[in-house]
Design a protein around this motif. Sequence first.
Motif, short mmCIF file in Angstrom:
data_model
loop_
_atom_site.label_atom_id
_atom_site.label_comp_id
_atom_site.label_asym_id
_atom_site.label_seq_id
_atom_site.Cartn_x
_atom_site.Cartn_y
_atom_site.Cartn_z
N THR A 58 0.80 -1.25 0.04
CA THR A 58 -0.19 -0.10 0.03
C THR A 58 0.64 1.22 0.01
O THR A 58 0.17 2.28 -0.45
CB THR A 58 -0.92 -0.04 1.15
OG1 THR A 58 -0.08 0.15 2.36
CG2 THR A 58 -1.87 -1.25 1.21
N GLN A 59 2.16 1.06 0.18
CA GLN A 59 3.10 2.35 0.12
C GLN A 59 3.15 2.75 -1.08
O GLN A 59 3.20 2.01 -2.25
CB GLN A 59 4.30 1.96 0.65
CG GLN A 59 4.34 1.63 2.33
CD GLN A 59 4.25 2.71 3.00
OE1 GLN A 59 3.82 3.63 2.63
NE2 GLN A 59 4.70 2.46 4.54
N PRO A 60 3.29 4.13 -1.52
CA PRO A 60 3.19 4.78 -2.90
C PRO A 60 4.32 4.11 -3.61
O PRO A 60 4.14 3.60 -4.88
CB PRO A 60 3.61 6.05 -2.54
CG PRO A 60 3.01 6.54 -1.11
CD PRO A 60 3.07 5.35 -0.57
N PHE A 61 5.50 3.88 -3.23
CA PHE A 61 6.69 3.11 -3.96
C PHE A 61 6.23 1.95 -4.32
O PHE A 61 6.48 1.40 -5.38
CB PHE A 61 7.91 3.07 -3.19
CG PHE A 61 9.26 2.59 -3.69
CD1 PHE A 61 9.77 3.57 -4.93
CD2 PHE A 61 9.42 1.41 -3.72
CE1 PHE A 61 10.90 2.99 -5.56
CE2 PHE A 61 10.58 0.88 -4.41
CZ PHE A 61 11.11 1.59 -5.26
N GLY A 62 5.86 1.07 -3.52
CA GLY A 62 5.34 -0.17 -3.81
C GLY A 62 4.08 -0.14 -4.90
O GLY A 62 4.06 -1.14 -5.92
N MET A 63 3.31 0.67 -4.80
CA MET A 63 2.36 0.75 -5.80
C MET A 63 2.79 0.97 -7.18
O MET A 63 2.45 0.58 -8.07
CB MET A 63 1.35 1.67 -5.37
CG MET A 63 0.33 1.28 -4.19
SD MET A 63 -0.66 0.11 -4.11
CE MET A 63 -1.87 0.58 -4.91
N LYS A 64 3.78 2.11 -7.20
CA LYS A 64 4.28 2.41 -8.30
C LYS A 64 5.01 1.34 -9.26
O LYS A 64 5.12 1.17 -10.19
CB LYS A 64 5.26 3.67 -8.14
CG LYS A 64 5.84 4.15 -9.31
CD LYS A 64 4.88 5.19 -10.06
CE LYS A 64 5.62 6.04 -11.17
NZ LYS A 64 4.76 7.13 -11.53
N MET A 65 5.64 0.40 -8.25
CA MET A 65 6.56 -0.67 -8.57
C MET A 65 5.59 -1.77 -9.57
O MET A 65 5.75 -2.05 -10.38
CB MET A 65 7.28 -1.27 -7.49
CG MET A 65 8.62 -0.25 -7.11
SD MET A 65 9.82 -0.48 -8.20
CE MET A 65 10.45 -2.18 -7.86
N ARG A 66 4.33 -1.90 -8.65
CA ARG A 66 3.49 -2.81 -9.28
C ARG A 66 2.81 -2.17 -10.54
O ARG A 66 2.83 -3.06 -11.40
CB ARG A 66 2.34 -3.06 -8.33
CG ARG A 66 2.84 -3.96 -7.02
CD ARG A 66 1.66 -4.09 -5.95
NE ARG A 66 0.75 -5.27 -6.61
CZ ARG A 66 -0.35 -5.45 -6.19
NH1 ARG A 66 -0.66 -4.88 -4.96
NH2 ARG A 66 -1.20 -6.06 -6.86
N SER A 67 2.68 -1.04 -10.63
CA SER A 67 2.22 -0.42 -11.81
C SER A 67 3.11 -0.31 -13.13
O SER A 67 2.70 -0.38 -14.10
CB SER A 67 1.87 1.11 -11.39
OG SER A 67 2.84 1.91 -11.72
N ARG A 68 4.29 -0.84 -12.67
CA ARG A 68 5.29 -0.93 -13.62
C ARG A 68 5.86 -2.41 -13.82
O ARG A 68 6.79 -2.53 -14.52
CB ARG A 68 6.81 -0.15 -13.28
CG ARG A 68 6.30 1.47 -13.12
CD ARG A 68 5.88 1.93 -14.69
NE ARG A 68 5.80 3.27 -14.28
CZ ARG A 68 4.39 3.80 -14.58
NH1 ARG A 68 3.58 3.10 -14.11
NH2 ARG A 68 4.38 5.40 -14.32
N GLY A 69 4.96 -3.43 -13.57
CA GLY A 69 5.03 -4.57 -13.91
C GLY A 69 5.74 -5.55 -12.74
O GLY A 69 5.66 -6.81 -13.08
#
Length: 168
Positions: A58-69
């Motif tokens: 749920t952390q922004p960095f983790g969400m961004k990583m998930r959005s990048r595959g």
Amino acid sequence: MKPWSLRLASFVVVVSAALPASATPNFPSAIQRDLQLNAPPQCTLCHNNPAGGTGTVTQPFGMKMRSRGLVPEDEGSLQTALTALQAEGSDVDNDGVPDIQELRLGTDPNGAGEETPSYGCGSSISPVSPRRALPDASVILSGTLMAIGAIFLRRRRNARTERAENEG
């Protein structure tokens, strides 16, 4: 084994095998290696609790990583996501310092530059806005299955005791 206990055991095996992995333990060391960090980052870089777990990114960095595959258990997808964030200059906390640079500087990309993560065993990153960590689905399921098993065992013991009392 009695038919009901065999069915219960089969159910436990099938459900346990179907549960998703609760964390990807090699990701922190892979991030350390790929970004040449002094120490691996804590799971709270991406997860809302120090233990990680399914459904806790749920952390922004983790969400961004998930959005990048980024997908669990796949180091190739981790490398791809890190490369994408670096190439685009991702800055999830909008503090002017790109996320990858923050990791290399030892600051938390989730925290507007004000949080300094601690690295290594026993340390943690304090989230900018504390979130209540929810139990992992496998923990809930395991507890439920244990409770059901305890009920069955208690009923069986009570039936044996009652039968012995009736015979004696």
